[in-house]
Design an enzyme around this catalytic site. Structure first.
Site, PDB file in Angstrom:
ATOM      1  N   CYS A  41      18.405  89.221 -53.030  1.00 51.96           N
ATOM      2  CA  CYS A  41      17.830  90.343 -52.167  1.00 51.96           C
ATOM      3  C   CYS A  41      16.413  90.501 -52.480  1.00 51.96           C
ATOM      4  CB  CYS A  41      18.692  91.580 -52.238  1.00 51.96           C
ATOM      5  SG  CYS A  41      20.633  91.086 -52.064  1.00 51.96           S
TER       6      CYS A  41
ATOM      7  N   HIS B 108      14.913  97.664 -50.404  1.00 53.28           N
ATOM      8  CA  HIS B 108      16.051  96.945 -49.879  1.00 53.28           C
ATOM      9  C   HIS B 108      16.970  97.626 -49.042  1.00 53.28           C
ATOM     10  CE1 HIS B 108      19.144  93.639 -49.430  1.00 53.28           C
ATOM     11  NE2 HIS B 108      19.850  94.265 -50.525  1.00 53.28           N
TER      12      HIS B 108
ATOM     13  N   ASN C 245      22.834  94.683 -43.929  1.00 52.33           N
ATOM     14  CA  ASN C 245      22.015  94.183 -45.156  1.00 52.33           C
ATOM     15  C   ASN C 245      21.849  92.480 -44.895  1.00 52.33           C
ATOM     16  OD1 ASN C 245      21.281  93.002 -47.446  1.00 52.33           O
ATOM     17  ND2 ASN C 245      23.096  93.966 -48.743  1.00 52.33           N
TER      18      ASN C 245
HETATM   19  C1  LIG Z   1      29.929  98.491 -51.143  1.00 52.82           C
HETATM   20  C2  LIG Z   1      30.039  99.935 -51.059  1.00 52.82           C
HETATM   21  C3  LIG Z   1      29.466 100.370 -49.680  1.00 52.82           C
HETATM   22  C4  LIG Z   1      31.374 100.321 -51.170  1.00 52.82           C
HETATM   23  O1  LIG Z   1      31.589 101.816 -51.127  1.00 52.82           O
HETATM   24  P1  LIG Z   1      32.326 102.570 -52.393  1.00 52.82           P
HETATM   25  O2  LIG Z   1      32.318 103.797 -51.986  1.00 52.82           O
HETATM   26  O3  LIG Z   1      31.847 102.023 -53.459  1.00 52.82           O
HETATM   27  O4  LIG Z   1      33.806 101.986 -51.857  1.00 52.82           O
HETATM   28  P2  LIG Z   1      34.791 101.226 -52.905  1.00 52.82           P
HETATM   29  O5  LIG Z   1      34.704  99.648 -52.720  1.00 52.82           O
HETATM   30  O6  LIG Z   1      34.962 101.885 -53.952  1.00 52.82           O
HETATM   31  O7  LIG Z   1      36.114 101.547 -52.122  1.00 52.82           O
HETATM   32  C5  LIG Z   1      36.789 102.837 -51.745  1.00 52.82           C
HETATM   33  C6  LIG Z   1      37.930 102.612 -50.999  1.00 52.82           C
HETATM   34  O8  LIG Z   1      37.645 102.345 -49.628  1.00 52.82           O
HETATM   35  C7  LIG Z   1      38.464 101.073 -49.401  1.00 52.82           C
HETATM   36  N1  LIG Z   1      37.632 100.252 -48.326  1.00 52.82           N
HETATM   37  C8  LIG Z   1      36.554  99.371 -48.659  1.00 52.82           C
HETATM   38  N2  LIG Z   1      35.824  98.753 -47.794  1.00 52.82           N
HETATM   39  C9  LIG Z   1      36.331  99.496 -46.492  1.00 52.82           C
HETATM   40  C10 LIG Z   1      36.174  99.445 -45.152  1.00 52.82           C
HETATM   41  N3  LIG Z   1      35.344  98.352 -44.859  1.00 52.82           N
HETATM   42  N4  LIG Z   1      36.803 100.132 -44.566  1.00 52.82           N
HETATM   43  C11 LIG Z   1      37.740 101.334 -44.908  1.00 52.82           C
HETATM   44  N5  LIG Z   1      38.069 101.224 -46.462  1.00 52.82           N
HETATM   45  C12 LIG Z   1      37.354 100.349 -47.106  1.00 52.82           C
HETATM   46  C13 LIG Z   1      38.606 100.323 -50.609  1.00 52.82           C
HETATM   47  O9  LIG Z   1      39.757  99.692 -50.369  1.00 52.82           O
HETATM   48  C14 LIG Z   1      38.902 101.659 -51.566  1.00 52.82           C
HETATM   49  O10 LIG Z   1      40.195 102.113 -51.273  1.00 52.82           O
HETATM   50  P3  LIG Z   1      41.266 102.585 -52.546  1.00 52.82           P
HETATM   51  O11 LIG Z   1      40.366 104.099 -53.091  1.00 52.82           O
HETATM   52  O12 LIG Z   1      42.437 103.023 -51.578  1.00 52.82           O
HETATM   53  O13 LIG Z   1      41.095 101.707 -53.444  1.00 52.82           O
HETATM   54  C15 LIG Z   1      29.233 100.674 -52.111  1.00 52.82           C
HETATM   55  O14 LIG Z   1      29.598 100.527 -53.505  1.00 52.82           O
HETATM   56  C16 LIG Z   1      27.670 100.031 -52.268  1.00 52.82           C
HETATM   57  O15 LIG Z   1      26.798 100.262 -51.238  1.00 52.82           O
HETATM   58  N6  LIG Z   1      27.320  99.449 -53.339  1.00 52.82           N
HETATM   59  C17 LIG Z   1      25.973  99.147 -53.579  1.00 52.82           C
HETATM   60  C18 LIG Z   1      25.718  97.635 -53.078  1.00 52.82           C
HETATM   61  C19 LIG Z   1      24.207  97.089 -53.241  1.00 52.82           C
HETATM   62  O16 LIG Z   1      23.301  97.942 -53.191  1.00 52.82           O
HETATM   63  N7  LIG Z   1      24.276  95.814 -53.158  1.00 52.82           N
HETATM   64  C20 LIG Z   1      22.952  95.423 -53.227  1.00 52.82           C
HETATM   65  C21 LIG Z   1      22.615  94.044 -53.217  1.00 52.82           C
HETATM   66  S1  LIG Z   1      22.923  93.186 -51.749  1.00 52.82           S
END
Ligand SMILES: CC(C)(COP(=O)(O)OP(=O)(O)OC[C@H]1O[C@@H](n2cnc3c(N)ncnc32)[C@H](O)[C@@H]1OP(=O)(O)O)[C@@H](O)C(=O)NCCC(=O)NCCS
Length: 322
Positions: free
Chosen positions: A117, A245, A275
């Site tokens: 990234c 990013h 992304n």
């Molecule tokens: C990826 C991201 C959006 C996920 O959001 P989050 O709030 O951390 O979500 P989680 O992965 O903890 O999941 C929370 C819940 O939502 C659910 N979930 C995950 N994806 C889902 C979707 N697309 N739709 C509905 N529910 C979803 C999960 O299963 C989880 O359910 P549970 O609580 O029953 O286990 C977030 O963590 C993020 O942006 N992280 C940084 C990514 C980044 O900057 N990467 C950099 C390099 S590319």
């Protein structure tokens, strides 16, 4: 090479996005998700997805062509091409070589750079150093990604994020540098925090430890971004544009707050483009530039982070003319 060139300046910007736009509603037909979850957790409303004929190289060529036209630079005057991507199809020839031939260049230096990234900020840093050192006078730097080929469309935690596209900058030598220096580094404990998984011969997919990366981004990223501003001899008050990013709107907004830049121009192309890894920073800035949304000769803070786990930032002035 003359000995009086002290650095580089940004001369032109370009971008390319595939025609096909995929909505959150469309994704909700593929996996158990919905528009409300995606927009509230990420900010993403749409993303562009490549066709079979859109490749990392073809998208890079179109973004590069646009950047050269914007700069008013002939392809034959480019003496360095760097393409950064984690989704290139070929190991050799390099994508940079294909871009050089595709744009009719006259045998520039060519290589690809892999830093996921933040790859574009790393590549800009290397191009700027090449110009500072006298190894190049005019560089074309491109981030191009076809992440849809490395996306598991049965995994709701990742398929809502990834997208395709390309962005490009043309840098030229100047005795009044307005690019860099680049501040870069990595985070050892997050080595596998963002990765492309898969054994040799098997499908390989984008994967990440979303929560750990999120925590790092909202607690650590601002300090590193500010170091890039200091390295440029500026203060945060001098910055007019923030281009971080485009991974999550819930990271971009707190980063702008932590840097006291919320009243400046904050690029939020994530909302319509998703992304696009190494393409996200030049893509977002080029779109705003060509819409006429950003001023000429304005200091922009670029900051990338992700796979590796690597980060890099630098200040770049937008081209001097509108
Ligand atoms: C990826 C991201 C959006 C996920 O959001 P989050 O709030 O951390 O979500 P989680 O992965 O903890 O999941 C929370 C819940 O939502 C659910 N979930 C995950 N994806 C889902 C979707 N697309 N739709 C509905 N529910 C979803 C999960 O299963 C989880 O359910 P549970 O609580 O029953 O286990 C977030 O963590 C993020 O942006 N992280 C940084 C990514 C980044 O900057 N990467 C950099 C390099 S590319």
């Amino acid at each position: 090479m003359t000995g009086d060139r002290r650095g580089s300046q940004l001369l032109g910007l370009g971008h390319f996005q595939p025609e096909r736009i995929m909505t959150n509603e469309e994704l909700s037909l593929l996996v158990d998700t919905n528009d409300e979850w995606i927009t509230s957790r990420t900010g993403i409303r749409t993303r562009h997805i490549a066709s079979e004929t859109d490749t990392v190289t073809s998208m890079a060529i179109e973004a590069g062509r646009m950047a050269l036209a914007d700069a008013g630079v002939a392809a034959t005057d480019v003496d360095l091409v760097i393409v950064t991507s984690v989704t290139s199809h070929d190991r050799s020839p390099s994508s940079a070589g294909r871009v050089a031939v595709g744009l009719g260049m006259a045998g520039p230096g060519i290589f690809d750079l892999s830093a996921a990234c933040p790859g574009f900020e790393y590549a800009l840093g290397v191009a700027d150093m090449a110009i500072r050192a006298g190894s190049a006078t005019t560089a074309l730097v491109i981030g191009s990604e076809k992440l849809s080929e490395f996306t598991d469309y049965t995994d709701r935690s990742t398929c809502i994020l990834t997208a395709d596209g390309a962005g490009a900058f043309v840098l030229g030598a100047t005795d009044r540098p307005t690019v860099g220096p680049t501040v870069w580094g990595s985070v050892p404990h997050l080595l596998d925090g963002v990765r492309i998984d898969g054994a040799p011969g098997e499908p390989r997919y984008f994967a990440q430890e979303g929560r750990s990366v999120f925590r790092w981004a909202i607690t650590e990223a601002a300090g590193h971004a500010e170091r890039a501003v200091t390295a440029a001899g500026l203060t945060l008050a001098d910055i007019e544009i923030l281009v971080s990013h485009q991974a999550n709107l819930r990271i971009i907004e707190p980063l702008a707050e932590a840097l006291h830049l919320t009243d400046k121009i904050v690029i939020t192309d994530i909302v319509e483009s998703g992304n696009t890894s190494a393409a996200s920073v030049p893509l977002g800035l080029s779109k705003a530039w060509h819409r006429g949304d950003i001023p000429a000769d304005a200091p922009a803070l670029l900051f990338g982070f992700g796979g590796g786990f690597a980060y890099a930032g630098l200040v770049v002035h937008t081209p001097a003319r509108a």
